[in-house]
Design a protein around this motif. Sequence first.
Motif, short mmCIF file in Angstrom:
data_model
loop_
_atom_site.label_atom_id
_atom_site.label_comp_id
_atom_site.label_asym_id
_atom_site.label_seq_id
_atom_site.Cartn_x
_atom_site.Cartn_y
_atom_site.Cartn_z
N LEU A 73 -0.74 50.75 52.54
CA LEU A 73 -1.86 51.63 52.24
C LEU A 73 -3.08 51.30 53.11
O LEU A 73 -3.77 52.20 53.59
N HIS A 74 -3.36 50.02 53.30
CA HIS A 74 -4.47 49.64 54.17
C HIS A 74 -4.25 50.16 55.59
O HIS A 74 -5.19 50.64 56.24
N ALA A 98 12.36 53.20 45.15
CA ALA A 98 11.13 53.52 45.86
C ALA A 98 11.28 54.68 46.82
O ALA A 98 10.37 54.96 47.59
N THR A 99 12.41 55.38 46.78
CA THR A 99 12.60 56.51 47.69
C THR A 99 11.86 57.74 47.19
O THR A 99 11.42 57.81 46.04
N SER A 141 3.30 51.74 39.81
CA SER A 141 2.78 50.57 40.51
C SER A 141 2.19 50.96 41.86
O SER A 141 1.15 50.44 42.27
N ASP A 142 2.82 51.93 42.54
CA ASP A 142 2.29 52.40 43.83
C ASP A 142 0.92 53.06 43.65
O ASP A 142 0.02 52.86 44.47
N ILE A 143 0.78 53.86 42.61
CA ILE A 143 -0.49 54.54 42.37
C ILE A 143 -1.57 53.52 41.97
O ILE A 143 -2.73 53.64 42.37
N ASP A 148 -6.39 50.22 43.59
CA ASP A 148 -6.98 48.94 43.99
C ASP A 148 -7.52 49.00 45.41
O ASP A 148 -8.61 48.48 45.70
N VAL A 149 -6.78 49.63 46.31
CA VAL A 149 -7.22 49.74 47.71
C VAL A 149 -8.48 50.58 47.81
O VAL A 149 -9.43 50.22 48.51
N VAL A 150 -8.51 51.72 47.10
CA VAL A 150 -9.70 52.57 47.12
C VAL A 150 -10.89 51.83 46.53
O VAL A 150 -12.01 51.90 47.07
#
Length: 430
Positions: A73-74, A98-99, A141-143, A148-150
């Motif tokens: 994501l970064h 995760a697909t 978990s991906d969302i 967290d990144v945002v």
Amino acid sequence: PAQRGRRVVSTPGPTCRIPQRAEPPARLLLPGEYRAPEPTQENAWDVANSGQHTFVQASGLGPFPTADMVDALHRVRGELGDPHLPFLPELPHRGWRATTLARTIATFDGLHAEGASYGWRLTHTGTASRESALAYATYESDINALADVVGQENSRGGRSNGNASGGEPIFKIQLTGVYTLAASIYLPSGERAISDPGATRDIHESLFAGLRDRLETLRQALDTPDGRIAVQLNEPDLHRIIAGSIPTVSGFRRIRSIPAPTVMEGLRACAEAITDCGASPVLNLLGNTLNGSHIPAATGQKGLNLLELAQTIGGEDTPAALMIDPDAVSDTTILVPPLSDPRRFEIVAALIDAGARVWLPAIGDTPVPHQVRAFWRVWGELGLGGSQLAHVVLTERAETAGNLSRDVAEATAAMARTAEAAQALAELSG
């Protein structure tokens, strides 16, 4: 994205000046050395309409060769941040859960599937299976990682979301399209769901019933309550469904084809459902290149007329957005053997004239100035002007994005090249 550490010079071309890197980019991110996108002072879409030049957007197709979502994501948001279109990466290195197919099944509302030896199978039970629960947990978990990144970006000085409340998307997710989805999962009896029109209809209703809540969760993670999200529907098997070339489970016969008008009506319903959720549909008509193989249709097979498709799924407020490869389409069929002829771009000109937005996987590994020169030359030969580049979204080539054997630095550099090519074309438009 930020241009820190980059020095750009210009070299004269035959009829234009193309930005060229004087040295290797110094902004590839190493693990633990994340750089959030710098905040912009004004809305890039306002600049695009100011008459200085035409804005050209860059994005990605989805797959990314790593198992670390935070790192991915970064990198995606660093190279394709505002004013371009970042996306939620798909990380196949983490396995089946995760697909894109698993994420799509995790979006279902009221419909459940379980893992079988031959793939995903619909169930009659009213509870989630272990496999679907794992797919759902992975997607959540991906969302959460995105949130967290945002949040980390905002704590470092803020991030511009100037186009969040407008009509342009600020983020993209990828899902498996309804028809390819029905061809990829199985009925409780073991046959493909695409063989049962009722099951295909149930899959459509369940997917879009759950999509609204999923998009709301994504907007919360992006900290943009009114942000518009692009939903990319991957339909790599659409041509085989129309041609009736998908085998049954036994392999002794083929599943009956679905007529092109019926498919077109179904795609229109999908586009309307996504628009009703406050999102923008993007129909991905590329072949199986994202899965590592390409299965072209035989010459002469029936397919979808792309111009009719654009007119069918497009609306006054939301024009059709089609992702196509000019080397793999004609004006009457989705896929035919590639000819590598510049005249293949004529379908792109026709779609743009019809008001559609065209996503072009046109950026490869060759130097960006060479690619931009070739693109601009073909663009001019078609009689298209610089202002019409606003109808184009650039991505890297599908075979490159689907190559999961490359390392993370190579994938990051590919996104940087895409953004650089978009910027070069925007400057040429002026």
